[in-house]
Design an enzyme around this catalytic site. Sequence first.
Site, PDB file in Angstrom:
ATOM      1  N   HIS A  95     -11.284  -6.083   8.007  1.00  0.00           N
ATOM      2  CA  HIS A  95     -11.851  -5.741   6.821  1.00  0.00           C
ATOM      3  C   HIS A  95     -13.256  -5.017   7.306  1.00  0.00           C
ATOM      4  O   HIS A  95     -14.154  -4.841   6.356  1.00  0.00           O
ATOM      5  CB  HIS A  95     -12.415  -7.197   6.316  1.00  0.00           C
ATOM      6  CG  HIS A  95     -11.226  -7.963   5.953  1.00  0.00           C
ATOM      7  ND1 HIS A  95     -10.646  -8.798   6.775  1.00  0.00           N
ATOM      8  CD2 HIS A  95     -10.409  -8.408   4.981  1.00  0.00           C
ATOM      9  CE1 HIS A  95      -9.770  -9.548   6.213  1.00  0.00           C
ATOM     10  NE2 HIS A  95      -9.691  -9.167   4.817  1.00  0.00           N
ATOM     11  N   GLU A 110       0.938  -1.123   0.111  1.00  0.00           N
ATOM     12  CA  GLU A 110      -0.177   0.107  -0.057  1.00  0.00           C
ATOM     13  C   GLU A 110       0.984   1.255   0.027  1.00  0.00           C
ATOM     14  O   GLU A 110       0.555   2.287  -0.643  1.00  0.00           O
ATOM     15  CB  GLU A 110      -0.927   0.021   1.261  1.00  0.00           C
ATOM     16  CG  GLU A 110      -2.095  -1.116   1.111  1.00  0.00           C
ATOM     17  CD  GLU A 110      -1.628  -2.394   1.301  1.00  0.00           C
ATOM     18  OE1 GLU A 110      -0.559  -2.356   1.931  1.00  0.00           O
ATOM     19  OE2 GLU A 110      -2.341  -3.521   1.169  1.00  0.00           O
TER      20      GLU A 110
END
Lengths: 342, 413
Positions: A133, A64
């Site tokens: 998540h 990321e």
Amino acid sequence: MSAPTRQMNMIEAIRDALDVKMSQDPDVLVFGEDVGYFGGVFRCTAGLQEKHGLHRCFDTPISEGGIVGIAVGMAANGLRPVAEIQFADYIYPGYDQIASEAARLRYRSNGDFTAPLTIRTPVGGGIFGGTTHSQSPEALFTHISGLKTIIPSNPYDAKGLLIQAIEDNDPVLFLEPKRLYNGPFDGDPHKPAVSWAKHELGQVPEGHYTVPFETVRQFSEGDDLTILAYGTMVWVAENAAREAGVNADILDIRSLLPLDIDAISASVKKTGRCLILHEATRTSGFGAELSAQVAEHCFFSLEAPIVRVTGWDTPYPHAQEWAFFPGPKRVINGIRKVMDAG
Amino acid sequence: MSKTSNQSRLHIPEPPFRPGDTPDYSYISVPTAHTPPRPDPLCDDYDTMEHALGLIRVLRFNGEAVGDWNPQMPLDLMHKGLKDMMMTRAMDDRMFNMQRQGKMSFYMKSRGEEAVSVGHAMALKNSDMVFPTYRQQGILINRGASIKEMMCQCLSNSGDPLDGKSIPVLYSFKKHGFFSISGNLGTQLIQGVGWAMANAYKNLDDIASVFTGEGATAEGDFHYALNFASTYRAPCIINVVNNQWAISSFQGIAAGEGETFAARGTGFGLATLRVDGNDLLAVYAATKWAAERARKGGGATLIEHFTYRSSGHSTSDDPTKYRPESEPDIWPFGDPIERLKMHLIAIGEWDEDQHAALEESCKKEIRDIYKSAEALGSLSGDTKVDHYTMFEQVYEELPRHLRDQRDLFDEEL
């Protein structure tokens, strides 16, 4: 005359926004983990590589920090990168590149270099994603000057806001409430899922249009109280207000920063009561900012203390997902608290 | 080793010498005649594996330029390289002293590393974007940036192109292919790779060249940069300036006692060169090689510039607290300006008098430019920077909340 519309869910609306911009502007590149050939784990980029080419929509390493880092360099070099972070929970390795770099490049170089990039990432719970998540980290980004933070609650806004984000000359964090991808969600997981096909906000114009930042969507009109909400919580608010039997002025704060404080204060001055909702944890959440601003702008119009209804200050649990989620019961309790006081 | 060293099984690396020790660098081999051969710039990456462990050198200490990597640099370029290094040093010295007089908050010298920045810039096109750290001011000097503007940036005064927004030395000169320097170390590495990817996407001939010190190779961004540069064959050069010291931490803290910094490129399938960073001709030659490789589609090269930080990290640092005072003087690779000077003298194109005269004229030129820069304000008096500019360039346009805050600031005045 308005453009012809097509029924889309939020995934299709986001994909359509990307497709429109990629068709219009060769500087728009889309990349992220699994977004290329496969089309993204939520399918938001499905077909874009096939249509626009390998070099326009491609897979990245699982990195990321690297994804945001190349986006900064590409944006500074004249492109319009749209990077996907697969889940907002994964964004933290990229946080330095977002907060210290993308958001600061214009300022520290006094406009010599800029970073007009867009970072898309799914947020929120409701899919049994557990701690990694399900997070809603918006407040970690609204605290960063130089960054804009946007969160749509429906397909129409999603497309228009995403096109606006890509065209914006500043870095934009575009948060996608994943529970809304396939349909509006009123907070009751036991009801059958509703699709966007039944909703007018699922009717999305073809082609190019934008929804401006620094605006709210007046979601419903009422005089009893103002409910400030965004993302999934807009739909929970509507359901809870109906069940509580109140006429709520529900404002969808789709642009967290920059914020349309004028619309918010006009509504609170009208109703005299304010309930603030978000799915994220409570302490130092964006609701704290909203509450402070409402107090600053509307104190003498308030007939009751401002109330916040949020997720608990815990990590997002797995089995206890619906105990954590600020569902209709918690919102109704909040509504009662605001309505009964004063 | 000090008495406190490694009393448990936990291994903490220590530098060979601390204050009070007599440093002895005889263990560092200084190759004299032999350097690794110069392969074709489009060779396979593994053909450069020995280059990651060896050391590319051109200038011998007797002033001769030798070997495969001798770039046969034209005389006028060598003279320019020498002058650029001397101007960089003269500016550094002046700014350091002015910081001591309170004219600016902070300064960072590049003493001992001038050949890395100047030699590197000489081998690039001006349209190649460099992503520097705070010790590559020689690139700006070489590319003809306004020294007055650089000084005004350090003084944060009304002549500062950045309107006082950034601390001294964190320059931004897009017009000179010099990316805005970040104070967060290492972040520019992966951004430079992104810049290079954009160049490739646009089918441009330009490349990017990114810099880090050896200390910040420990950041994730370094790993990202090598990984993405390799994955997308980005047309760029990744430079590790190994000046032995990251503030007070010797290079072993970043590297462990493992292989060279250049060798870190090998596992990523990048071409790797390790070069004597105090040898302007070698830096130039290595950069030329890597630039050609990148431009022709061969992908990125990792270059380790092996050098030594002769001064403190910054004006806030006192290196005698953690390393022997004499260490800079006995560093076995000498001083980059001296070494190029020796070469020019050896080939009969320079002498001590000319050198002394040039040194004097650089000092004078810098002194004059500084005077004109300080006339525009400094921290010791009035910086003459408009406070309202602090609200500008946060975003392209002022959003509502910043307009409100600007109005509040108005009330303060």
